[in-house]
Write a protein that holds these residues in place. Structure first.
Motif, PDB file in Angstrom:
ATOM      1  N   MET A   1       1.203  10.259  13.147  1.00  0.00           N
ATOM      2  CA  MET A   1       2.486   9.687  12.758  1.00  0.00           C
ATOM      3  C   MET A   1       2.586   9.671  11.233  1.00  0.00           C
ATOM      4  N   SER A   2       3.630  10.262  10.696  1.00  0.00           N
ATOM      5  CA  SER A   2       3.764  10.377   9.246  1.00  0.00           C
ATOM      6  C   SER A   2       4.220   9.066   8.624  1.00  0.00           C
ATOM      7  N   MET A   3       3.843   8.886   7.370  1.00  0.00           N
ATOM      8  CA  MET A   3       4.233   7.698   6.625  1.00  0.00           C
ATOM      9  C   MET A   3       5.491   7.976   5.813  1.00  0.00           C
ATOM     10  N   PRO A   4       6.260   6.920   5.509  1.00  0.00           N
ATOM     11  CA  PRO A   4       7.323   7.079   4.521  1.00  0.00           C
ATOM     12  C   PRO A   4       6.738   7.517   3.180  1.00  0.00           C
ATOM     13  N   ASN A   5       7.600   7.857   2.226  1.00  0.00           N
ATOM     14  CA  ASN A   5       7.125   8.443   0.977  1.00  0.00           C
ATOM     15  C   ASN A   5       6.365   7.471   0.087  1.00  0.00           C
ATOM     16  N   LYS A   6       5.736   8.040  -0.935  1.00  0.00           N
ATOM     17  CA  LYS A   6       4.864   7.265  -1.823  1.00  0.00           C
ATOM     18  C   LYS A   6       5.616   6.154  -2.530  1.00  0.00           C
ATOM     19  N   GLU A   7       6.843   6.433  -2.956  1.00  0.00           N
ATOM     20  CA  GLU A   7       7.626   5.422  -3.670  1.00  0.00           C
ATOM     21  C   GLU A   7       7.886   4.200  -2.774  1.00  0.00           C
ATOM     22  N   HIS A   8       8.125   4.475  -1.508  1.00  0.00           N
ATOM     23  CA  HIS A   8       8.360   3.378  -0.559  1.00  0.00           C
ATOM     24  C   HIS A   8       7.159   2.437  -0.513  1.00  0.00           C
ATOM     25  N   TRP A   9       5.953   3.013  -0.365  1.00  0.00           N
ATOM     26  CA  TRP A   9       4.764   2.173  -0.227  1.00  0.00           C
ATOM     27  C   TRP A   9       4.368   1.516  -1.545  1.00  0.00           C
ATOM     28  N   GLN A  10       4.639   2.190  -2.650  1.00  0.00           N
ATOM     29  CA  GLN A  10       4.410   1.557  -3.948  1.00  0.00           C
ATOM     30  C   GLN A  10       5.239   0.274  -4.045  1.00  0.00           C
ATOM     31  N   HIS A  11       6.495   0.390  -3.627  1.00  0.00           N
ATOM     32  CA  HIS A  11       7.387  -0.779  -3.657  1.00  0.00           C
ATOM     33  C   HIS A  11       6.904  -1.858  -2.696  1.00  0.00           C
ATOM     34  N   GLN A  12       6.490  -1.450  -1.490  1.00  0.00           N
ATOM     35  CA  GLN A  12       6.032  -2.414  -0.493  1.00  0.00           C
ATOM     36  C   GLN A  12       4.806  -3.185  -0.981  1.00  0.00           C
ATOM     37  N   LEU A  13       3.874  -2.474  -1.575  1.00  0.00           N
ATOM     38  CA  LEU A  13       2.665  -3.125  -2.079  1.00  0.00           C
ATOM     39  C   LEU A  13       2.978  -4.057  -3.241  1.00  0.00           C
ATOM     40  N   GLU A  14       3.812  -3.601  -4.141  1.00  0.00           N
ATOM     41  CA  GLU A  14       4.152  -4.419  -5.313  1.00  0.00           C
ATOM     42  C   GLU A  14       4.985  -5.631  -4.940  1.00  0.00           C
ATOM     43  N   SER A  15       5.650  -5.582  -3.792  1.00  0.00           N
ATOM     44  CA  SER A  15       6.489  -6.710  -3.372  1.00  0.00           C
ATOM     45  C   SER A  15       5.675  -7.871  -2.801  1.00  0.00           C
ATOM     46  N   ILE A  16       4.391  -7.634  -2.520  1.00  0.00           N
ATOM     47  CA  ILE A  16       3.522  -8.713  -2.038  1.00  0.00           C
ATOM     48  C   ILE A  16       3.002  -9.475  -3.251  1.00  0.00           C
ATOM     49  N   HIS A  17       3.340 -10.737  -3.339  1.00  0.00           N
ATOM     50  CA  HIS A  17       3.017 -11.533  -4.532  1.00  0.00           C
ATOM     51  C   HIS A  17       1.518 -11.546  -4.818  1.00  0.00           C
ATOM     52  N   THR A  18       0.706 -11.674  -3.770  1.00  0.00           N
ATOM     53  CA  THR A  18      -0.751 -11.746  -3.951  1.00  0.00           C
ATOM     54  C   THR A  18      -1.282 -10.485  -4.629  1.00  0.00           C
ATOM     55  N   ILE A  19      -0.747  -9.328  -4.236  1.00  0.00           N
ATOM     56  CA  ILE A  19      -1.184  -8.063  -4.831  1.00  0.00           C
ATOM     57  C   ILE A  19      -0.681  -7.944  -6.267  1.00  0.00           C
ATOM     58  N   LYS A  20       0.557  -8.302  -6.465  1.00  0.00           N
ATOM     59  CA  LYS A  20       1.128  -8.223  -7.808  1.00  0.00           C
ATOM     60  C   LYS A  20       0.369  -9.140  -8.763  1.00  0.00           C
ATOM     61  N   ALA A  21       0.054 -10.340  -8.295  1.00  0.00           N
ATOM     62  CA  ALA A  21      -0.666 -11.307  -9.132  1.00  0.00           C
ATOM     63  C   ALA A  21      -2.085 -10.836  -9.435  1.00  0.00           C
ATOM     64  N   ALA A  22      -2.675 -10.113  -8.484  1.00  0.00           N
ATOM     65  CA  ALA A  22      -4.051  -9.626  -8.673  1.00  0.00           C
ATOM     66  C   ALA A  22      -4.098  -8.431  -9.612  1.00  0.00           C
ATOM     67  N   GLY A  23      -2.970  -7.738  -9.774  1.00  0.00           N
ATOM     68  CA  GLY A  23      -2.929  -6.571 -10.652  1.00  0.00           C
ATOM     69  C   GLY A  23      -3.205  -5.293  -9.891  1.00  0.00           C
ATOM     70  N   LEU A  24      -2.159  -4.682  -9.359  1.00  0.00           N
ATOM     71  CA  LEU A  24      -2.305  -3.438  -8.603  1.00  0.00           C
ATOM     72  C   LEU A  24      -2.661  -2.291  -9.543  1.00  0.00           C
ATOM     73  N   LYS A  25      -3.757  -1.594  -9.231  1.00  0.00           N
ATOM     74  CA  LYS A  25      -4.198  -0.492 -10.082  1.00  0.00           C
ATOM     75  C   LYS A  25      -4.086   0.867  -9.379  1.00  0.00           C
ATOM     76  N   HIS A  26      -4.453   0.896  -8.113  1.00  0.00           N
ATOM     77  CA  HIS A  26      -4.456   2.169  -7.386  1.00  0.00           C
ATOM     78  C   HIS A  26      -4.430   1.876  -5.897  1.00  0.00           C
TER      79      HIS A  26
END
Length: 250
Positions: A1-26
């Motif tokens: 099953m294919s995933m949505p595009n990279k920009e979509h998941w970048q946004h999804q990850l950054e929208s989680i406060h815990t991840i944003k607060a921890a500093g998303l690197k890769h």
């Protein structure tokens, strides 16, 4: 099953406060299936596994949350950073340990380690919904399409046989329900992961699932309270149920 595009998941990850607060690197995808999208995420706080949930037959994310809380004191499961069933994600620490191999089950020390971990969570009295596991299996069977008739008959016959033998009335423990080598990690300190299918059942079922997956007879390690008459029909039931996994629910 294919995933949505990279920009979509970048946004999804950054929208989680815990991840944003921890500093998303890769981040990188490591799994895409019918029930989850899973990513290995590097943050300034460490390596995490981030799972985005998808609706799937037989999975209750709220129940999984409850189970992860119950096993937390046992120190056998993943270290949970954040579990938010309503938002649809689970974040755990990345476990940098190898998955078990079939040979590990022939190692006396490692097998004892697994037995001790299983005994810990099997000791937890657990009730899920007012219906027994056999009733839920019947319901699950009705909601899966394109099942071979022989498989359906095998499942129903062995459910009924085990009911006659009193097996389902003894299903009052927490069980993992997906105990395979890919969910066993670690050399010195075992971690059991992937609890999304866990629920109310019997310890014998976990042993039979593992036995089926590794094609080994593990009956020498079954719990002492297992009645010998349960084993053959329970083995047949697990063998038939395992044929359902390739099928998608409607």
């Amino acid at each position: 099953m294919s995933m949505p595009n990279k920009e979509h998941w970048q946004h999804q990850l950054e929208s989680i406060h815990t991840i944003k607060a921890a500093g998303l690197k890769h981040w990188e995808p490591i799994h895409s299936g019918s029930s989850n999208y899973i990513f290995k995420v590097t943050t300034s706080a460490g390596l995490w596994i981030v799972r985005f949930n998808r609706a799937a037959m037989g999975i209750s994310r709220q129940e999984e949350h409850r189970i992860l809380e119950k096993i937390k004191p046992l120190d056998i499961g993943p270290n949970v950073i954040e579990n938010d069933p309503d938002a649809g994600h689970l974040i755990t620490e990345y476990i940098d340990q190898p998955t078990w191999q079939r040979s590990d089950l022939k190692n006396h020390d490692k097998l004892n380690q697994l037995k001790q971990a299983m005994n810990k969570y099997h000791a937890i009295d657990y009730e899920y919904l007012p219906s027994r596991l056999d009733h839920r299996l019947r319901l699950y069977l009705k909601n899966i399409k394109k099942i071979p008739e022989r498989t359906t008959i095998d499942i129903l016959e062995n459910i009924q046989k085990l009911d006659f033998l009193g097996f389902w009335r003894a299903n009052n423990s927490l069980y993992h329900s997906d105990l395979n080598l890919g969910n066993l990690l670690g050399d010195d300190s075992l971690r059991i992961i992937d609890w999304e299918f866990a629920g109310q059942g019997h310890p014998l079922l976990d042993w039979l699932i593992l036995e089926h997956e590794v094609k080994m007879n593990l009956s020498d390690h079954f719990p002492d309270d297992v009645l010998p008459v349960w084993i053959a029909p329970a083995r047949r039931l697990i063998r038939a149920i395992m044929k359902l996994w390739p099928h998608e629910s409607p």
